[in-house]
Design a protein around this motif. Structure first.
Motif, PDB file in Angstrom:
ATOM      1  N   LEU A  25       0.802  -1.223   0.000  1.00 38.27           N
ATOM      2  CA  LEU A  25       0.000   0.000   0.000  1.00 38.27           C
ATOM      3  C   LEU A  25       0.835   1.274   0.000  1.00 38.27           C
ATOM      4  O   LEU A  25       0.462   2.265  -0.641  1.00 38.27           O
ATOM      5  N   TYR A  26       1.967   1.249   0.708  1.00 37.96           N
ATOM      6  CA  TYR A  26       2.721   2.499   0.918  1.00 37.96           C
ATOM      7  C   TYR A  26       4.214   2.388   0.590  1.00 37.96           C
ATOM      8  O   TYR A  26       4.957   3.345   0.837  1.00 37.96           O
ATOM      9  N   GLY A  27       4.650   1.247   0.063  1.00 30.63           N
ATOM     10  CA  GLY A  27       6.079   1.086  -0.200  1.00 30.63           C
ATOM     11  C   GLY A  27       6.897   1.058   1.067  1.00 30.63           C
ATOM     12  O   GLY A  27       8.085   1.403   1.059  1.00 30.63           O
ATOM     13  N   ASP A  28       6.284   0.626   2.165  1.00 31.44           N
ATOM     14  CA  ASP A  28       6.906   0.664   3.483  1.00 31.44           C
ATOM     15  C   ASP A  28       7.608  -0.667   3.746  1.00 31.44           C
ATOM     16  O   ASP A  28       7.004  -1.637   4.209  1.00 31.44           O
ATOM     17  N   GLY A  29       8.890  -0.709   3.436  1.00 36.73           N
ATOM     18  CA  GLY A  29       9.659  -1.926   3.631  1.00 36.73           C
ATOM     19  C   GLY A  29      11.015  -1.809   2.968  1.00 36.73           C
ATOM     20  O   GLY A  29      11.358  -0.780   2.381  1.00 36.73           O
ATOM     21  N   VAL A  30      11.791  -2.867   3.084  1.00 38.40           N
ATOM     22  CA  VAL A  30      13.137  -2.910   2.508  1.00 38.40           C
ATOM     23  C   VAL A  30      13.319  -4.236   1.775  1.00 38.40           C
ATOM     24  O   VAL A  30      12.580  -5.190   2.008  1.00 38.40           O
ATOM     25  N   PHE A  31      14.312  -4.266   0.889  1.00 39.55           N
ATOM     26  CA  PHE A  31      14.597  -5.518   0.192  1.00 39.55           C
ATOM     27  C   PHE A  31      16.065  -5.575  -0.187  1.00 39.55           C
ATOM     28  O   PHE A  31      16.782  -4.574  -0.134  1.00 39.55           O
ATOM     29  N   GLU A  32      16.485  -6.757  -0.571  1.00 41.54           N
ATOM     30  CA  GLU A  32      17.811  -6.960  -1.145  1.00 41.54           C
ATOM     31  C   GLU A  32      17.663  -7.778  -2.416  1.00 41.54           C
ATOM     32  O   GLU A  32      16.927  -8.770  -2.461  1.00 41.54           O
ATOM     33  N   TYR A 153      10.515   2.530  -5.370  1.00 44.18           N
ATOM     34  CA  TYR A 153      11.329   2.662  -6.582  1.00 44.18           C
ATOM     35  C   TYR A 153      10.586   3.418  -7.679  1.00 44.18           C
ATOM     36  O   TYR A 153      10.871   3.267  -8.864  1.00 44.18           O
ATOM     37  N   LEU A 154       9.631   4.251  -7.274  1.00 42.77           N
ATOM     38  CA  LEU A 154       8.851   4.983  -8.260  1.00 42.77           C
ATOM     39  C   LEU A 154       9.728   5.897  -9.108  1.00 42.77           C
ATOM     40  O   LEU A 154       9.555   5.980 -10.332  1.00 42.77           O
ATOM     41  N   GLY A 155      10.684   6.575  -8.486  1.00 33.99           N
ATOM     42  CA  GLY A 155      11.566   7.455  -9.248  1.00 33.99           C
ATOM     43  C   GLY A 155      12.339   6.706 -10.317  1.00 33.99           C
ATOM     44  O   GLY A 155      12.476   7.175 -11.453  1.00 33.99           O
ATOM     45  N   SER A 156      12.827   5.519  -9.971  1.00 33.97           N
ATOM     46  CA  SER A 156      13.559   4.701 -10.938  1.00 33.97           C
ATOM     47  C   SER A 156      12.636   4.223 -12.056  1.00 33.97           C
ATOM     48  O   SER A 156      13.020   4.205 -13.234  1.00 33.97           O
ATOM     49  N   GLY A 178      22.488  18.860  -9.364  1.00 34.97           N
ATOM     50  CA  GLY A 178      22.961  18.567 -10.704  1.00 34.97           C
ATOM     51  C   GLY A 178      24.111  17.591 -10.758  1.00 34.97           C
ATOM     52  O   GLY A 178      24.713  17.389 -11.821  1.00 34.97           O
ATOM     53  N   HIS A 179      24.423  16.959  -9.617  1.00 34.90           N
ATOM     54  CA  HIS A 179      25.478  15.951  -9.602  1.00 34.90           C
ATOM     55  C   HIS A 179      24.902  14.586  -9.977  1.00 34.90           C
ATOM     56  O   HIS A 179      23.740  14.292  -9.701  1.00 34.90           O
ATOM     57  N   VAL A 180      25.723  13.751 -10.583  1.00 33.05           N
ATOM     58  CA  VAL A 180      25.311  12.397 -10.942  1.00 33.05           C
ATOM     59  C   VAL A 180      25.036  11.591  -9.672  1.00 33.05           C
ATOM     60  O   VAL A 180      25.864  11.568  -8.751  1.00 33.05           O
ATOM     61  N   SER A 181      23.888  10.940  -9.638  1.00 38.56           N
ATOM     62  CA  SER A 181      23.580  10.033  -8.532  1.00 38.56           C
ATOM     63  C   SER A 181      23.829   8.589  -8.961  1.00 38.56           C
ATOM     64  O   SER A 181      24.721   7.920  -8.461  1.00 38.56           O
ATOM     65  N   GLU A 182      23.024   8.095  -9.900  1.00 39.46           N
ATOM     66  CA  GLU A 182      23.135   6.722 -10.363  1.00 39.46           C
ATOM     67  C   GLU A 182      22.258   6.554 -11.597  1.00 39.46           C
ATOM     68  O   GLU A 182      21.589   7.493 -12.032  1.00 39.46           O
ATOM     69  N   ALA A 183      22.262   5.367 -12.174  1.00 43.21           N
ATOM     70  CA  ALA A 183      21.292   5.025 -13.210  1.00 43.21           C
ATOM     71  C   ALA A 183      20.034   4.518 -12.506  1.00 43.21           C
ATOM     72  O   ALA A 183      19.919   4.603 -11.284  1.00 43.21           O
ATOM     73  N   THR A 184      19.074   3.980 -13.255  1.00 43.90           N
ATOM     74  CA  THR A 184      17.799   3.621 -12.632  1.00 43.90           C
ATOM     75  C   THR A 184      17.974   2.570 -11.545  1.00 43.90           C
ATOM     76  O   THR A 184      17.352   2.664 -10.493  1.00 43.90           O
TER      77      THR A 184
END
Length: 296
Positions: A25-32, A153-156, A178-184
């Motif tokens: 429902l809220y993206g509340d969690g973690v994963f690997e 991961y909505l932004g990705s 404006g600095h590079v963060s990462e790819a998706t």
């Protein structure tokens, strides 16, 4: 594809997650996300350590010990039965009433999926990737710390959609400065001379397990490895540039926004790092699926 859920391993069609789970429902969690390479789960201890830190940052108590989580991953990978596979171990806030309040969830949810993943084709791996700079920005750490591998991961996803709609393979994400963060879903490296640079975590990237492995490999072959802020200009000026990640492995960038990077193909250093990273994955860790053990 196999899934561990509620104490047993089943096919994905048999696995069910409660629709009121706050992870859904809220993206509340973690994963690997982990890689099974040559029958071995690559750096599982480091993945589990990062999962624990991420859960602690979100205030989620892991429902199993590290040893139990490792056993779950290995059991599910064995049931899947393939020596090359992708593992996703997920911890959610758990089932609760509608409403964003995390304290309404009584206990965390846990499941593990093992299956195949193919982010890029063999052709893309040989020629390198064409990227665009996404219009979506990585948030500042005081808004959302990207070192936590959360379920958000909505932004990705939106950046990947933008890349595909513009005819590119993937997208480069910048932060608010404006600095590079990462790819998706991958870390970024730029090589100029014998200096290999990658953005620091404070610029909005995940502290990738494969990122760290490649940094160590690069040092072993005499490269100077630095973590520093990068702009798009650093990629245009690079002799070679590449991405690293669990799903991506090591894969070259050949262009950004229609401009060629280096020679416009996978360079010799990237090729060498790719081969060495693969050999490391094939030799490190306990072999849980022996040769000839593939069921597919």
């Amino acid at each position: 594809m196999k899934t561990w859920i509620d104490g047993r391993v089943v096919g994905v069609a048999e696995a069910a997650v409660n629709v009121t789970d706050h992870g859904l429902l809220y993206g509340d969690g973690v994963f690997e996300g982990m890689r099974v390479a040559a029958g071995r789960v690559f750096r599982i201890e480091r993945h589990l350590a990062r999962l624990e830190v991420g859960a602690r940052a979100l205030g989620i108590a892991l429902p199993r010990s590290p040893a139990e989580l490792r056993a779950i991953v290995e059991e599910t990978a064995r049931a899947h039965g393939e020596r090359e596979a992708y593992v996703r171990l997920v911890v959610t806030r758990g089932v609760g009433p509608l409403g964003v309040d995390p304290t309404t969830c009584e206990r965390p949810g846990l499941f593990c999926i093992v299956g195949s993943i193919r982010l890029f084709s063999e052709e893309q791996r040989q020629r390198g990737l064409d990227l665009i700079t996404s219009s979506h920005r990585r948030p500042n750490a005081d808004a959302l710390d990207m070192r936590v591998k959360s379920l958000n991961y909505l932004g990705s996803a939106l950046a990947k959609l933008e890349a595909r709609q513009r005819g590119a393979d993937d997208a480069l994400l910048l932060n608010a400065r404006g600095h590079v963060s990462e790819a998706t879903v991958a870390n970024v490296f730029a090589l100029r001379g014998d200096v290999l640079a990658t953005p620091p975590a404070t610029d909005g990237c995940l502290e990738g397990i494969n990122r760290a492995a490649v940094m160590d490999i690069a040092r072993s072959i005499g490269l100077t490895v630095v973590e520093r802020s990068l702009g798009r200009l650093d990629l245009f000026a690079a002799d070679e540039a590449f991405l690293t990640g669990t799903g991506a492995g090591v894969i070259a960038m050949r262009s950004l926004d229609g401009r060629t990077i280096g020679g416009g193909e996978r360079g010799p250093v990237t090729a060498r790092l790719t081969a060495m990273h693969r050999r490391l994955a094939e030799s490190e860790g306990v072999e849980i699926i022996p040769p000839g053990g593939d069921q597919a």
